[in-house]
Design a protein around this motif. Structure first.
Motif, PDB file in Angstrom:
ATOM      1  N   ARG A  19      -4.020  26.835  27.913  1.00 31.84           N
ATOM      2  CA  ARG A  19      -4.541  26.853  29.201  1.00 31.84           C
ATOM      3  C   ARG A  19      -3.609  25.885  30.232  1.00 31.84           C
ATOM      4  NH1 ARG A  19     -10.175  24.396  31.077  1.00 31.84           N
ATOM      5  NH2 ARG A  19     -10.101  25.037  33.311  1.00 31.84           N
ATOM      6  N   TYR A  21      -3.405  23.533  33.371  1.00 32.60           N
ATOM      7  CA  TYR A  21      -4.441  22.899  34.105  1.00 32.60           C
ATOM      8  C   TYR A  21      -3.703  22.669  35.609  1.00 32.60           C
ATOM      9  CZ  TYR A  21      -6.763  22.438  29.749  1.00 32.60           C
ATOM     10  OH  TYR A  21      -7.356  22.403  28.530  1.00 32.60           O
ATOM     11  N   GLY A  22      -2.634  22.406  35.627  1.00 29.80           N
ATOM     12  CA  GLY A  22      -1.951  22.147  36.908  1.00 29.80           C
ATOM     13  C   GLY A  22      -0.377  22.458  36.932  1.00 29.80           C
ATOM     14  N   ILE A  30      -0.219  21.874  30.641  1.00 26.54           N
ATOM     15  CA  ILE A  30      -0.978  22.705  29.732  1.00 26.54           C
ATOM     16  C   ILE A  30      -1.594  22.250  28.646  1.00 26.54           C
ATOM     17  CG2 ILE A  30       0.518  24.988  30.336  1.00 26.54           C
ATOM     18  CD1 ILE A  30       1.852  24.655  27.868  1.00 26.54           C
ATOM     19  N   ASP A  31      -2.360  22.767  27.701  1.00 27.49           N
ATOM     20  CA  ASP A  31      -2.734  22.176  26.567  1.00 27.49           C
ATOM     21  C   ASP A  31      -1.842  21.997  25.532  1.00 27.49           C
ATOM     22  OD1 ASP A  31      -5.554  23.091  27.008  1.00 27.49           O
ATOM     23  OD2 ASP A  31      -5.149  24.976  26.073  1.00 27.49           O
TER      24      ASP A  31
END
Length: 95
Positions: A19, A21-22, A30-31
């Motif tokens: 995922r 996130y920004g 990301i993750d």
């Protein structure tokens, strides 16, 4: 918007990809994925199960369904997580 950022937006919610996130100028958040790449599995004698190969095929098929063209997939871009799941990274060239 950066190409890789756009691809992560398209893949949002797909369990086979991290995922995002920004993002900002020259970076993505990301993750963090704990696990081994397929390359490290092969070089360290860690078994790769049939289930992992099927998950990789499914991940690529789901990306294609979203209109992406996944390529430049190699053993260092595919991880097996500590939970035994598959995650694909480095999606910049999926368009």
């Amino acid at each position: 918007m950066d190409e890789e950022e756009e691809v992560y937006n398209v893949l949002f919610g797909n369990p086979y990809f991290p995922r995002m996130y920004g993002s900002g100028n020259n970076y993505l958040v990301i993750d963090f994925i704990k696990g081994q790449t397929l390359f490290s599995c092969l070089t360290n004698g860690i078994p790769i199960k049939d289930k992992h190969i099927k998950e990789i095929d499914k991940a690529l098929e789901l990306a294609k369904v979203e209109g992406l063209n996944p390529f430049d997939i190699h053993l260092r871009n595919i991880l097996i997580t500590v939970e035994g799941n598959v995650k694909l990274i480095d999606v910049a060239r999926f368009r």
